[in-house]
Design an enzyme around this catalytic site. Structure first.
Site, PDB file in Angstrom:
ATOM      1  N   ARG A  13     -84.846  22.960 -71.345  1.00 22.24           N
ATOM      2  CA  ARG A  13     -85.859  23.993 -71.188  1.00 22.24           C
ATOM      3  C   ARG A  13     -85.228  25.383 -71.386  1.00 22.24           C
ATOM      4  O   ARG A  13     -86.109  25.489 -73.752  1.00 22.24           O
ATOM      5  CB  ARG A  13     -86.071  25.332 -69.532  1.00 22.24           C
ATOM      6  CG  ARG A  13     -86.669  25.222 -69.403  1.00 22.24           C
ATOM      7  CD  ARG A  13     -86.453  26.894 -70.110  1.00 22.24           C
ATOM      8  NE  ARG A  13     -86.148  27.412 -69.188  1.00 22.24           N
ATOM      9  CZ  ARG A  13     -85.403  28.795 -69.992  1.00 22.24           C
ATOM     10  NH1 ARG A  13     -85.491  29.273 -71.275  1.00 22.24           N
ATOM     11  NH2 ARG A  13     -84.544  29.456 -69.668  1.00 22.24           N
ATOM     12  N   ASP A  14     -83.812  26.280 -71.737  1.00 23.81           N
ATOM     13  CA  ASP A  14     -83.592  26.963 -72.972  1.00 23.81           C
ATOM     14  C   ASP A  14     -83.644  26.259 -74.264  1.00 23.81           C
ATOM     15  O   ASP A  14     -83.498  27.147 -75.443  1.00 23.81           O
ATOM     16  CB  ASP A  14     -82.700  27.659 -72.334  1.00 23.81           C
ATOM     17  CG  ASP A  14     -82.372  29.487 -72.681  1.00 23.81           C
ATOM     18  OD1 ASP A  14     -83.322  29.620 -73.684  1.00 23.81           O
ATOM     19  OD2 ASP A  14     -81.957  30.179 -72.006  1.00 23.81           O
ATOM     20  N   HIS A 210     -76.571  33.582 -66.506  1.00 26.56           N
ATOM     21  CA  HIS A 210     -77.269  32.990 -67.465  1.00 26.56           C
ATOM     22  C   HIS A 210     -76.782  33.677 -68.959  1.00 26.56           C
ATOM     23  O   HIS A 210     -76.848  34.384 -68.651  1.00 26.56           O
ATOM     24  CB  HIS A 210     -79.179  33.231 -67.621  1.00 26.56           C
ATOM     25  CG  HIS A 210     -79.670  32.482 -68.609  1.00 26.56           C
ATOM     26  ND1 HIS A 210     -80.000  31.331 -68.887  1.00 26.56           N
ATOM     27  CD2 HIS A 210     -79.649  32.670 -70.040  1.00 26.56           C
ATOM     28  CE1 HIS A 210     -80.182  30.836 -69.586  1.00 26.56           C
ATOM     29  NE2 HIS A 210     -80.281  31.336 -70.949  1.00 26.56           N
ATOM     30  N   CYS A 243     -78.969  29.943 -82.128  1.00 31.77           N
ATOM     31  CA  CYS A 243     -79.314  31.618 -82.059  1.00 31.77           C
ATOM     32  C   CYS A 243     -80.099  32.101 -83.568  1.00 31.77           C
ATOM     33  O   CYS A 243     -79.592  31.730 -84.354  1.00 31.77           O
ATOM     34  CB  CYS A 243     -77.939  32.299 -81.464  1.00 31.77           C
ATOM     35  SG  CYS A 243     -78.971  34.083 -81.906  1.00 31.77           S
ATOM     36  N   ASN A 252     -77.478  28.553 -75.923  1.00 30.37           N
ATOM     37  CA  ASN A 252     -76.995  29.087 -74.126  1.00 30.37           C
ATOM     38  C   ASN A 252     -74.847  28.424 -74.836  1.00 30.37           C
ATOM     39  O   ASN A 252     -74.829  28.228 -75.921  1.00 30.37           O
ATOM     40  CB  ASN A 252     -77.079  28.453 -73.379  1.00 30.37           C
ATOM     41  CG  ASN A 252     -78.464  28.298 -73.334  1.00 30.37           C
ATOM     42  OD1 ASN A 252     -79.274  27.613 -73.102  1.00 30.37           O
ATOM     43  ND2 ASN A 252     -79.492  29.433 -72.478  1.00 30.37           N
TER      44      ASN A 252
HETATM   45 ZN    ZN Z   1     -81.429  31.823 -72.086  1.00 26.29          ZN
END
Ligand code: ZN
Length: 318
Positions: A13-14, A210, A243, A252
């Site tokens: 997902r992320d 998270h 990032c 993450n």
């Molecule tokens: Zn995140």
């Protein structure tokens, strides 16, 4: 500190939503299946957002249906609103997370909703969940995002954060989570935030965090969270997604490095680390243009390091 830690994989997902390349459905399935087979017990497999906004997530229903066939796996998804929650429940997700950015500017910019509107949305989702047969109700988490600071507003006043945590619980969330969306957190801030939020929602209603590794403090922040008594940590295999503000930094925290740290400390994750390291190959093949992060995969395991002996989720369920 808890001795058993739940590593919640959020890469599908992320990670995937942050990159341009779209991972084909079959490769997503192979990734999820391989990670579950390595012992990962919870995976956030996608988000129910309009495909126009995030084409990477267009196959989330199919991915949820597939992931549900894996014994012992908790299938988690992110939803931005009631409509997303409806789709998540129809697909059979076990866990639904609704993000609420504690910075109202960020909330308006990202979800085009005020705090009041998100709280209303969470109330409607909780009501929808309550209508489901008791054994089919997904777990519902309200995630306090940008909780350690926002790129638009900077630090958010603590009373505002605590009020929002309370309002999410009043609206019917089963728990709240802390999300360092911007990578602003440091270990002391993590400790203080956990104490403060638990002070208003109670210990049982805050168990997970998270974190992003934007400034290299990801694992230090994990340790602070564990010492403060949390037992669930989100991470992403290969730290994919990166990032956008900090080239070279993973998005993450990296699942492989997290699992290495936990097991080196003698904590139980249920994950077969050598087998987990093999799962990277699936991502490498599927996303040839994406850099993968993590130190443990490059350095290998230390001499004499005994990986946790584990039973696969499948065996555990039998
Ligand atoms: Zn995140």
């Amino acid at each position: 500190m808890h001795t058993e830690i739940l590593v919640s994989e959020v890469g599908p997902r992320d990670g995937l939503q942050s990159i341009g390349q779209i991972m084909p459905t079959e490769q997503k399935k192979a990734w999820i299946a391989a990670e579950a087979a390595a012992g990962v017990r919870e995976i956030e497999v996608g988000s129910f957002v309009p495909p126009k906004l995030l084409p990477q997530m267009a196959d989330t229903s199919e991915i949820v249906s597939f992931a549900r066939t894996i014994p012992g796996l908790t299938v988690a998804v992110l939803v931005p609103n009631l409509r997303g929650a409806q789709a998540a429940i129809e697909a059979g997700a076990h866990k639904i997370t609704l993000p609420l950015s504690v910075s109202e500017s960020h909330s308006l910019a990202n979800l085009r909703r005020t705090h009041d509107q998100i709280i209303e949305e969470s109330r409607a989702i909780a009501a929808l969940i309550a209508e489901q047969p008791e054994d089919q109700r997904p777990h519902f988490e309200g995630s306090l995002s940008t909780v350690f600071g926002c790129t638009l507003e900077g630090a958010i006043p603590l009373p505002q954060i605590l009020r929002l945590a309370e309002r999410l619980m009043d609206a019917g969330c089963d728990e709240v989570g802390l999300s360092d969306t911007t990578g602003y957190a440091d270990p002391r801030a993590v400790r203080e935030m956990i104490k403060a939020v638990r002070g208003v929602v109670g210990e049982d209603a805050l168990t997970g965090i998270h974190l992003h590794n934007t400034r290299g403090l990801g694992l230090a922040n994990v340790l602070a969270a564990l010492e403060e008594g949390l037992n669930t940590v989100d991470s992403s295999l290969g730290g994919i997604g990166g990032c956008p503000f900090a080239p070279g930094a993973s998005g993450n925290i990296v699942t492989e490095d997290l699992v290495f740290m936990l097991q080196a400390m003698g904590l139980k994750t249920g994950i077969d680390l050598p087998r987990l390291l093999e799962v990277r190959k699936i991502i490498e093949q599927a996303l040839s243009e994406e850099p993968l992060y993590g130190f443990t995969p490059d350095a290998g395991l230390p001499l004499g390091f005994t990986p946790e002996t584990v039973t696969s989720a499948k065996e555990a369920a039998e």
